[in-house]
Scaffold this active site. Structure first.
Site, PDB file in Angstrom:
ATOM      1  N   TYR A  65      32.592 -17.090 -50.963  1.00 50.95           N
ATOM      2  CA  TYR A  65      31.494 -17.116 -49.988  1.00 50.95           C
ATOM      3  C   TYR A  65      31.716 -16.053 -48.912  1.00 50.95           C
ATOM      4  O   TYR A  65      30.829 -15.237 -48.611  1.00 50.95           O
ATOM      5  CB  TYR A  65      31.372 -18.508 -49.347  1.00 50.95           C
ATOM      6  N   SER A  82      29.248 -14.125 -40.754  1.00 51.94           N
ATOM      7  CA  SER A  82      30.021 -15.322 -40.426  1.00 51.94           C
ATOM      8  C   SER A  82      31.409 -14.934 -39.941  1.00 51.94           C
ATOM      9  O   SER A  82      31.964 -13.919 -40.380  1.00 51.94           O
ATOM     10  CB  SER A  82      30.149 -16.172 -41.691  1.00 51.94           C
ATOM     11  N   LYS A 128      29.670 -12.323 -47.778  1.00 55.17           N
ATOM     12  CA  LYS A 128      29.237 -11.888 -46.434  1.00 55.17           C
ATOM     13  C   LYS A 128      29.787 -10.499 -46.144  1.00 55.17           C
ATOM     14  O   LYS A 128      29.077  -9.629 -45.621  1.00 55.17           O
ATOM     15  CB  LYS A 128      29.705 -12.883 -45.371  1.00 55.17           C
TER      16      LYS A 128
END
Ligand code: NAD
Ligand code: UFG
Length: 338
Positions: free
Chosen positions: A149, A125, A153
């Site tokens: 989050y 992302s 990643k």
């Protein structure tokens, strides 16, 4: 490349990619635990492609289920979407995110290694860049995500870099998506978030549908063209095509691990998005300007030269198509897949 395992293939981006893979002649097996999707997406995919993908309901945290899967099937590659993706929830419940996204990925990579399936496309992302020093963002910019989050990643990217160092036979493409929007042009698959949407586009279409009353625009005092946040919105069909391009390119990829920005290279503000939606749909979107959302950045858009050059891929769909397809999906499926 012939047979591909798609983790999280029942989800928003996964379902569009599975359709693209099937249309390209791949044999696809989906593994998903349906924690953020519905099995009802499967007949919709079959409607579009004429082929219902094989689906195994399993959790990536279940290592033995993964071993069974790799024992039954001989996969040439894995496209790994399965993960949790709500930034706010990751701040509230970081352990859930580290467990699901990092431990789940570790199980998958261990099963791949054990069964000598070393080709992988991973859903990363733009969030790994955090608040960039400048835009457009290039792949070699500093990586400093600002929430759990985003850190999951980055951790998975780092694990994959180590795997590639340990065994240069791995071929891994890290796709760093910018802001996915839109839906399949048929209107039969798309994204229906659980509860009130966090993201701008589903929020706009739910206001248009009358499900939500009005949009809050989170701040108009950013140093951007009109003071509202600027993002690189990319049509999910272009995103699906990027996975296909990355997969086909893997055998020729020069290094074992390579990161690619997947965006359009163009940034639009929140007010431009509202305006584009109103023009395309003919529906007025009432909104108020509110405070900035904590953690938001002013501007984020991609430099996509590397993906163009090395993957031979670029985004083709414009804002009009993004709006039209998102609105068609919302209008035809006010309750999602239910
Ligand atoms: P999604 O929630 O629609 O799809 C994810 C799918 O993975 C769901 O079907 C879910 O049920 C499944 N899943 C989650 N955890 C699982 C587990 N432990 N075992 C098995 N299945 C599991 O999300 P999406 O928008 O399609 O995103 C796909 C991937 O792309 C995610 O990894 C996400 O972090 C990443 N990504 C998304 C965006 C975005 O804005 N949508 C942006 C950048 C990156
Ligand atoms: N916005 C509003 N009102 C809303 C929702 C969003 O004004 O109700 C604004 C935001 O402030 C931002 C823009 O619209 O300026 C886009 O916001 P989104 O929540 O749609 O997207 P983000 O860029 O914040 O984040 C998304 C995903 C992240 C991912 C990131 C980069 O949610 O998971 O893109 O890929 F990491």
């Amino acid at each position: 490349m012939r047979k591909v395992l798609v983790t999280g293939g029942a989800g928003y981006i996964g379902s569009h990619t599975v359709v693209a893979l099937i249309e390209r002649g791949f044999e696809v097996v989906v593994v998903d635990n349906f924690c953020n999707s519905s099995p009802l997406v499967l007949p919709r995919m079959a409607e579009i492609t004429g082929v219902e993908p094989q689906v195994v309901e399993a959790d990536l945290l279940d290592r033995s289920a993964l071993d069974d899967l790799f024992s039954v099937h001989q996969f040439d590659a894995v496209v790994h979407f399965a993960g949790l993706k709500a930034v706010g929830e990751s701040v509230q419940n970081p352990l859930l995110y580290y467990k699901n996204n990092v431990a789940g990925s570790l199980n998958l990579f261990a099963a791949m290694q054990a069964h000598i399936c070393l080709n992988l496309v991973f859903s990363s992302s733009a969030t790994v860049y955090g608040d960039p020093d400048s835009v457009p963002i290039k792949e070699d910019f500093r990586l400093s995500p600002t929430n759990p989050y985003g850190r999951t990643k980055l951790m998975v990217e780092e694990i994959l870099a180590d795997l590639g160092n340990a065994n240069p036979q791995w071929r891994i493409a890290l796709l760093r998506y910018f802001n996915p929007v839109g839906a399949h042009p048929s209107g039969s698959i798309g994204e229906m978030p659980n509860g009130t949407p966090n993201n701008l586009m589903p929020y706009i279409t739910q206001v248009a549908a009358g499900t939500l009353q009005q949009l809050s625009v989170f701040g108009d005092d950013y140093p951007t063209k009109d003071g509202t946040g600027v993002r690189d919105y990319i049509h999910v069909m272009d995103l699906a095509a990027a996975h296909l391009a990355a997969l086909l390119k893997l055998p020729q990829q020069e290094t074992s691990v390579r990161a690619y920005n997947i965006g359009t290279g163009v940034g639009y503000s929140v007010l431009q998005m509202i305006d584009a939606f109103e023009t395309e749909s003919g529906v007025n979107i009432p909104y108020t300007i509110t405070n900035r959302r904590p953690g938001d950045i002013a501007e984020c858009y991609a430099d996509c030269e590397r993906s163009k050059r090395e993957l031979g891929w670029r985004a083709h769909r414009d804002l009009v198509e993004m709006m039209r397809d998102q609105w068609r999906w919302q209008s035809l499926n006010p309750q999602g897949y239910r």
